[in-house]
Write a protein that holds these residues in place. Structure first.
Motif, PDB file in Angstrom:
ATOM      1  N   GLY A  44       2.124  -0.156  -8.822  1.00  0.00           N
ATOM      2  CA  GLY A  44       1.667  -0.332 -10.184  1.00  0.00           C
ATOM      3  C   GLY A  44       2.770  -0.789 -11.110  1.00  0.00           C
ATOM      4  O   GLY A  44       3.960  -0.793 -10.765  1.00  0.00           O
ATOM      5  N   LEU A  83      -5.152  -2.986  -5.966  1.00  0.00           N
ATOM      6  CA  LEU A  83      -4.793  -2.293  -7.191  1.00  0.00           C
ATOM      7  C   LEU A  83      -5.276  -3.134  -8.360  1.00  0.00           C
ATOM      8  O   LEU A  83      -4.989  -4.336  -8.441  1.00  0.00           O
ATOM      9  N   ASN A  94      -3.767  -0.147 -12.871  1.00  0.00           N
ATOM     10  CA  ASN A  94      -3.051   0.652 -11.872  1.00  0.00           C
ATOM     11  C   ASN A  94      -3.967   1.606 -11.112  1.00  0.00           C
ATOM     12  O   ASN A  94      -3.537   2.671 -10.654  1.00  0.00           O
ATOM     13  N   LEU A 153      -6.407   2.183  -7.757  1.00  0.00           N
ATOM     14  CA  LEU A 153      -6.703   1.673  -6.428  1.00  0.00           C
ATOM     15  C   LEU A 153      -8.214   1.527  -6.280  1.00  0.00           C
ATOM     16  O   LEU A 153      -8.973   2.453  -6.600  1.00  0.00           O
TER      17      LEU A 153
END
Length: 484
Positions: free
Chosen positions: A96, A148, A152, A154
């Motif tokens: 991230g 991602l 940030n 997933l």
């Protein structure tokens, strides 16, 4: 690429030996302390606004699956190598904008997906991740491919066929937590017993996915799920890619497709191009067909679309015009090494780099993959660079480099990073794995630094990820290694 669940089943006694280690650097005296390739590569496809920055967003680095990124690696010099023993295989490693790593792994013990939040910094890495989250188990590839997003988070599809967004936040006591911020049921588009394979957002934010039996679906930004079924018998065995034109590429075990949304917001096939899938699955392949996730690349970032076929006796890089599906060129590759690849090509600017996996000793293959012909073969390796020119394709170099990982090209320092396997062509558990740096101009190995003499660090052809801070994180069958 992908790997089967049985690949992850390693003996418990071996797992007990997995500890944090600092491996001394070993470099040939002929290797310069630092090296930089002269050529400039690029551009990458424009960043997808619904993904993390290019290079950090997915196993294949970006929406285009370029396997190339804008960050510099450690360079062609000795680097500290440390291990994160997670007792899990970690094929997808993302980072991230806050610098923290989110890795989608598969537990060596339960064979179920697990997400780990990791701090990649520090002289000695943390044995215990900052946070972890178990994911509902389904088909194996639901524990392999994820991306991602621009917040940030997933994004993946779990074993219950729910599209998840997983964020990392601190609780009231300052401890990191993983939490599901969004769960969208996409089971209406996935047949019973089927499972999502690849997932990618288009440049409008719609999330596309493909299943093992050839269903291509989309979770729309405004709500709702729609899908299209590709021809019966065609399987999807790798991930999918997206172009800025809001087209999505899917390779099945028979053909390459490009799709988009019709006027009603439903997925439609723009074109289909069959390729030579060969007479059977080859050793070092995990399905009978291409091993490629389709790669968008070209002088403006996404002009072409490429895969590697499964022809016999030679395989070819196939380059199509994105948008029309016109075959631009067909170039034999891996002529000095093994004629087969389970890896997606690196594609950036006018150049492609293809690595051989022919004969790679995966511990097992997926159910239903069919027998390999021949059953086994030596792993001699091989890597080829092909450039696309106005008159067609040209092989720039062809080598026998034995890449044990999916290589990564840094356009910042002009170097290819990978892990090589050192030993005889007929592999054994005593083979040594090494951090390797390759000059993309001529294919020469600039650095080969042994990092482990144990099968525990076998990367089984997962991606070498170049992250912020000149670091590489590399998944293997028992965790993650950090280089730099």
């Amino acid at each position: 690429m992908r790997f089967p669940a049985a690949t992850l089943a390693v003996p418990t006694a071996f797992l007990a030996a997995c500890v944090i280690s600092l491996v001394p650097a070993v470099v040939s005296p002929m290797i310069p302390a630092q090296a930089r390739a002269a050529a400039t590569f690029g551009p990458l496809a424009p960043p997808n606004p619904f993904m993390a920055p290019n290079g950090l967003a997915s196993m294949h680095n970006d929406a285009a699956s370029a396997d190339a990124g804008p960050l510099p690696g450690p360079g062609a010099r000795p680097a500290a190598i440390l291990a994160y023993p997670l007792v899990a295989a970690c094929p997808t490693i993302t980072q991230g904008t806050d610098g923290l790593v989110l890795a989608l792994c598969t537990s060596d013990i339960t064979q179920a997906p697990v997400v780990h939040l990791i701090d990649p910094n520090g002289i000695v890495p943390r044995v215990i991740p900052l946070a972890s989250m178990d994911i509902a188990k389904g088909g194996l590839l639901g524990g392999v491919y994820a991306y991602l997003d621009n917040n940030n988070q997933l994004v993946m599809i779990d074993g219950t066929n729910h599209l998840l967004r997983i964020a990392h936040v601190k609780d009231a006591k300052g401890r990191w937590q993983l939490t599901v911020t969004e769960s969208t049921d996409v089971s209406s588009a996935i047949p019973p017993g089927d499972q999502s394979v690849g997932v990618v957002p288009d440049y409008l934010g719609n999330v596309w996915f493909a299943t093992g039996t050839g269903v291509v679906g989309v979770a729309k930004t405004g709500g709702g799920v729609a899908s299209v079924q590709l021809p019966a018998g065609e399987q999807v065995a790798n991930s999918i890619s997206a172009a800025p034109s809001n087209r999505v590429a899917v390779a099945t075990t028979f053909a390459l497709y490009e799709l988009n949304l019709d006027g009603m917001g439903n997925p439609q096939v723009l074109w289909r191009q069959a390729y030579d899938r060969g007479p059977a699955r080859k050793p070092g392949q995990l399905s009978w067909g291409t091993g490629s996730t389709p790669t968008y690349f070209g002088p403006t970032g996404a002009d072409y679309l490429t895969i590697v076929d499964n022809a016999d006796p030679l395989v070819h890089a196939l380059v199509y015009q994105s948008g029309t599906g016109t075959l631009f060129c067909e170039q034999p590759v891996l002529t000095q090494g093994g004629p087969g690849s389970e890896n997606s090509p690196i594609g950036v600017g006018n150049s492609m780099f293809i690595a051989s996996t022919y004969g790679y000793p995966y511990p097992a293959v997926p159910a239903g993959a069919g027998p390999a012909v021949p059953p086994t073969a030596p792993f001699v390796g091989g890597m080829t660079r092909v450039d696309v020119e106005p008159t067609g394709c040209r092989t720039v170099w062809d080598s026998r480099t034995r890449s044990a990982a999916l290589p990564h090209l840094s356009i910042a320092d002009g170097l290819i990073y990978t892990i090589t396997r050192i030993g005889l062509d007929n592999t054994t558990p005593l083979d040594v794995f090494a951090f390797a740096v390759i000059n993309p101009n001529n294919g020469k190995v600039l650095l080969q630094q042994p990092k482990s003499a144990t099968i525990l660090s076998d990367p089984v052809q997962t991606a070498s990820m170049v992250l912020m801070g000149n670091k590489i994180m590399q998944g293997n069958i028992t965790g993650i290694g950090r280089i730099g």
